[in-house]
Design an enzyme around this catalytic site. Structure first.
Site, short mmCIF file in Angstrom:
data_model
loop_
_atom_site.label_atom_id
_atom_site.label_comp_id
_atom_site.label_asym_id
_atom_site.label_seq_id
_atom_site.Cartn_x
_atom_site.Cartn_y
_atom_site.Cartn_z
N CYS A 69 0.87 -0.64 -0.30
CA CYS A 69 -0.17 0.45 -0.04
C CYS A 69 0.83 0.49 0.51
CB CYS A 69 -0.78 0.11 1.44
SG CYS A 69 -1.52 -1.28 0.77
N ASN A 113 0.41 0.17 5.88
CA ASN A 113 0.95 -0.69 4.78
C ASN A 113 1.74 -1.96 5.54
OD1 ASN A 113 2.60 -1.90 2.45
ND2 ASN A 113 4.39 -0.67 3.16
N GLY A 114 0.98 -3.57 5.37
CA GLY A 114 1.48 -4.45 5.55
C GLY A 114 0.74 -5.28 6.10
N HIS A 133 10.80 -32.49 -24.38
CA HIS A 133 10.57 -33.17 -23.08
C HIS A 133 9.08 -32.64 -22.60
CE1 HIS A 133 14.44 -34.20 -23.03
NE2 HIS A 133 15.16 -33.03 -22.77
N GLU A 167 11.13 -14.33 -18.74
CA GLU A 167 10.62 -12.41 -19.02
C GLU A 167 10.10 -12.16 -20.40
OE1 GLU A 167 11.33 -10.22 -16.11
OE2 GLU A 167 10.98 -8.45 -17.43
N LYS A 182 6.10 -10.57 -19.18
CA LYS A 182 5.43 -9.30 -19.09
C LYS A 182 4.19 -9.54 -19.53
CE LYS A 182 8.63 -6.13 -17.49
NZ LYS A 182 8.66 -7.21 -15.73
N TRP A 192 -3.85 -1.70 -1.06
CA TRP A 192 -3.46 -3.23 -2.21
C TRP A 192 -3.54 -4.53 -1.34
CZ3 TRP A 192 -0.46 -8.12 -1.77
CH2 TRP A 192 -0.99 -8.71 -3.16
N ARG A 252 1.73 1.34 -5.92
CA ARG A 252 2.05 0.42 -4.68
C ARG A 252 0.72 0.19 -4.71
NH1 ARG A 252 6.45 1.13 -1.84
NH2 ARG A 252 5.21 0.38 -0.16
N GLU A 310 1.47 -10.58 -17.68
CA GLU A 310 0.80 -9.22 -15.98
C GLU A 310 0.57 -8.05 -16.93
OE1 GLU A 310 4.18 -7.13 -14.01
OE2 GLU A 310 5.22 -7.77 -15.36
N LYS A 334 2.72 -2.77 -7.31
CA LYS A 334 5.17 -2.70 -7.54
C LYS A 334 5.48 -3.22 -6.64
CE LYS A 334 8.30 0.08 -10.31
NZ LYS A 334 8.37 -1.19 -11.09
C1 F6R Z 1 7.66 -7.49 -12.76
C2 F6R Z 1 7.88 -7.09 -11.50
C3 F6R Z 1 7.80 -7.77 -10.67
C4 F6R Z 1 9.11 -8.00 -9.51
C5 F6R Z 1 9.56 -8.52 -8.57
C6 F6R Z 1 10.56 -7.76 -7.92
O1 F6R Z 1 7.42 -6.85 -13.97
O2 F6R Z 1 7.97 -5.57 -11.70
O3 F6R Z 1 7.93 -9.48 -10.77
O4 F6R Z 1 10.93 -7.79 -10.99
O5 F6R Z 1 8.88 -8.43 -7.85
O6 F6R Z 1 10.66 -6.94 -7.46
P1 F6R Z 1 11.77 -5.67 -6.75
O7 F6R Z 1 12.59 -6.20 -8.09
O8 F6R Z 1 11.55 -4.93 -5.82
O9 F6R Z 1 12.38 -6.86 -5.41
#
Ligand code: F6R
Length: 618
Positions: A2, A101-102, A510, A487, A491, A75, A27, A494, A613
């Site tokens: 949050c 937050n938490g 396999h 990756e 992307k 969140w 966030r 998500e 994020k």
């Molecule tokens: C995907 C993404 C997440 C972060 C993951 C780790 O695009 O952004 O998978 O990479 O949550 O976040 P950090 O790097 O902040 O620990």
């Protein structure tokens, strides 16, 4: 997870708080709310959904003027994302307002104690217990009107991770906050002070900040900041200057933050290299705070990270083992401490985290340190918890990353991993000086090559348009192309909510090859043909295998790689680059593909559903 903001000063608190929430919305965006101190009461407004819903409500029903306030963007963890569960949460008399937050792990027990004493709860959240506990402490013997002392007493009863920000209508010129395992920074202004989850919230007002340590309580007033631990002992927080300004946290003419951040990648990569390589091609990472002897002593490296950062870690393994000959494992941070890993004083743990606050990674860091390992953090956030709790840190210099999906931070994580691996190779003598200089020259060319990829990426957007109705997209690669495939798939999942999976190209036969049917798009990352021929040729064979089964092949290969041309339904070319460094280039078209796909399918590019994020819960 949050985002939280607190303000005391001379400006309209609502404006300051809403500006902060706009910057922190990455966030979490399940609901938003604010509280203001107004004439001995608290005026509040809160709405489920994005901040825009709250802003609309405030435009229809304005709150009275005030110079003290707090706010929250959520969140959801406990309770669905409804108006009722939106923060701030008040005590029964409506005199205490709290944002959080938490997760408060013992909230059920605290809630039942409070209910037994007659308190009626208004929400399903864990946060509301704090409002009632603060109300009970405030005014009690030994506390009186000292809201910070009330907060300290409450914090001593809480289990779990939290940042709390609270106000009381009887103390209209102060806002109090507390943190345990969750981020909190103080912004120092002139006749005003700020509290927030990160500095972007107040960067439009001040660039001077204080790091609040774990287990500390802060009280801000117009003219002062007081920090104590939970026992009430005074603490001296570290002060720092933020070296970017408000414009870095704006969209700068782009439709979405993610597009701006993709475009910033050449600069982000260049900045991350800056000053770390001298004219003779030698690396200098003295800032890391680990001595040469400590680094020579290392006999095993374990990389821990989550999500996109984990994919950077997978690439790091190839570079570390190739350049240093030190065995390297890569592990999802959320799995690390639960498998009883073998870690000791000679283990170097590399913790990669853009935010520096990811709870899974933080817990893994703590576990590693408890076992005696040395921890080197690679982080994009100055003063965040993971770099602070690590033995050493190498900062990436991507600047603030606002879009939830990580792009420029990821590319700089890759670069930072190369730097660490090369530095170890230099220090331990596992690479000749001229070999290191050759890689360094190639690293220095990456910003221009990323720029070239960006300039030539339009066909990828067109490709997204032609594939927008596909049910599934697969990604394959070998060696460092495998993490790039993972990756690319992450992307797309998500952002575009499409089924997407990344595979090691050699694994296809396999099992996953059964997924190939006519028309299924498969994105193939092809290593440099000038590198190890076997690797390149094997991938070319894999393209032929899937094409024979009807797959629609999207091939990402080096310019001039004629061998792939006959098998590519769509060809995306990259500038020449050593295979080990190729992820820095090959990832870029995949970012653009996912962002464009999200846009075409009508989804929010910057704030994908269900995500946040910075994931500050385990
Ligand atoms: C995907 C993404 C997440 C972060 C993951 C780790 O695009 O952004 O998978 O990479 O949550 O976040 P950090 O790097 O902040 O620990």
């Amino acid at each position: 997870m949050c985002g939280i903001v607190g303000y005391v000063g001379n400006k309209q608190a609502l404006d300051v708080v809403l500006e902060g929430l706009r910057r922190l919305e990455y966030r979490g965006y399940d609901s938003a709310g604010v509280a203001l101190a107004v004439d001995g009461t608290l005026a509040t407004a809160k709405r489920s959904g994005k901040l825009a819903n709250l802003e609309k409500t405030l435009a229809e029903t304005p709150l009275p003027a005030s110079t003290t306030g707090l706010g929250h963007t959520r969140w959801a963890t406990h309770g669905p994302p409804t108006d009722r569960n939106a923060h701030p949460h008040l005590d029964t008399a409506g005199r205490v307002g709290v944002v959080h937050n938490g997760i408060i792990e013992n909230f059920a027990q605290l809630r039942s104690e409070l209910e037994d004493s007659g308190v009626a709860f208004e929400s399903d959240t864990d946060t509301e217990v704090v409002s009632h506990l603060l109300a009970a402490e405030f005014g009690s013997p030994g506390v009186g009107h000292d809201l910070a002392e009330a907060m300290r007493r409450v914090c001593r009863r809480l289990e779990g991770a939290f940042t709390l920000v609270a106000m009381h209508s009887d103390v209209p010129d102060a806002v109090v906050a507390a943190r345990r395992n969750s981020p909190l920074v103080v912004g120092l202004g002139d006749g005003e002070n700020f509290l927030a989850s990160d500095v972007s919230a107040f960067i439009g007002h001040t660039r001077e900040a204080l790091e609040v340590g774990d287990g500390q309580v802060v009280e801000i007033t117009r003219d002062g900041v007081t920090v104590t631990d939970f026992a009430g002992r005074e603490c001296q927080p570290g002060r720092y200057h933020v070296d970017w300004d408000a414009s870095a946290a704006e969209k700068g003419g782009f439709d979405h933050f993610m597009l701006k951040e993709i475009a910033e990648q050449p600069k982000a990569v260049a900045d991350t290299l800056l000053g770390r390589i001298d004219e003779a091609g030698r690396l200098h990472l003295d800032e890391m705070r680990l001595s040469d002897d400590e680094l020579r002593d290392v006999d095993k490296i374990i990389v821990i990270a989550c999500g996109t950062a984990f994919h950077a870690g997978l690439v790091a393994k190839y570079a570390i083992e190739h350049w240093t000959r030190v065995p390297c494992e890569v592990e999802l941070a959320s799995e690390f401490r639960y498998r009883d890993p073998i870690v000791d004083r000679q283990t170097l743990v590399l913790a990669i985290s853009q935010s520096g606050e990811t709870m899974d990674t933080l817990m893994a860091v703590r576990h590693a340190r408890e076992q005696g390992a040395r921890v080197l953090a690679i982080s994009n956030t100055n003063g965040a918890t993971i770099p602070r709790e690590s033995d050493a840190v190498l900062y990436t210099r991507a600047g603030p990353e606002v879009a939830v999906a990580s792009t420029k931070a990821h590319l700089t994580q890759l670069v930072a991993c190369y730097l660490v691996a090369l530095y170890l190779g230099q220090l331990r003598g596992t690479k000749w000086g001229d070999e290191i200089r050759w890689v360094v020259r190639e690293l220095a060319e990456l910003p221009a090559k990323v720029e070239h990829v960006l300039q030539t990426v339009q066909p990828v957007r067109d490709l997204a348009a032609s594939l927008r109705d596909k049910g599934s997209v697969l990604f394959i690669g070998r060696h460092v192309g495998y993490p790039v495939a993972l990756e690319g798939a992450l992307k797309l999942k998500e952002l575009a909510y499409m089924h997407a999976e990344g595979f090691a190209a050699g694994e296809l036969k396999h099992g996953p090859i059964a997924l190939i049917e006519p028309g299924v798009p498969v994105v193939v990352i092809v290593p440099s043909p000038r590198g190890r021929d076997v690797l390149h040729d094997k991938v070319v064979s894999n393209i032929q295998e899937i094409r024979a089964r009807g797959a629609l092949t999207v091939v990402i290969a080096e310019e001039g790689d004629d061998a792939v041309k006959p098998y590519a339904d769509h060809l995306v070319t990259l500038p020449e680059c050593p295979t080990l460094l190729q992820p820095v280039l090959a990832t870029v078209p995949l970012q653009v593909f996912a962002a464009e796909m999200a846009r075409l399918r009508g989804f929010d590019v910057d704030q994908p559903r269900n995500l946040a994020k910075s994931v500050t819960v385990e």
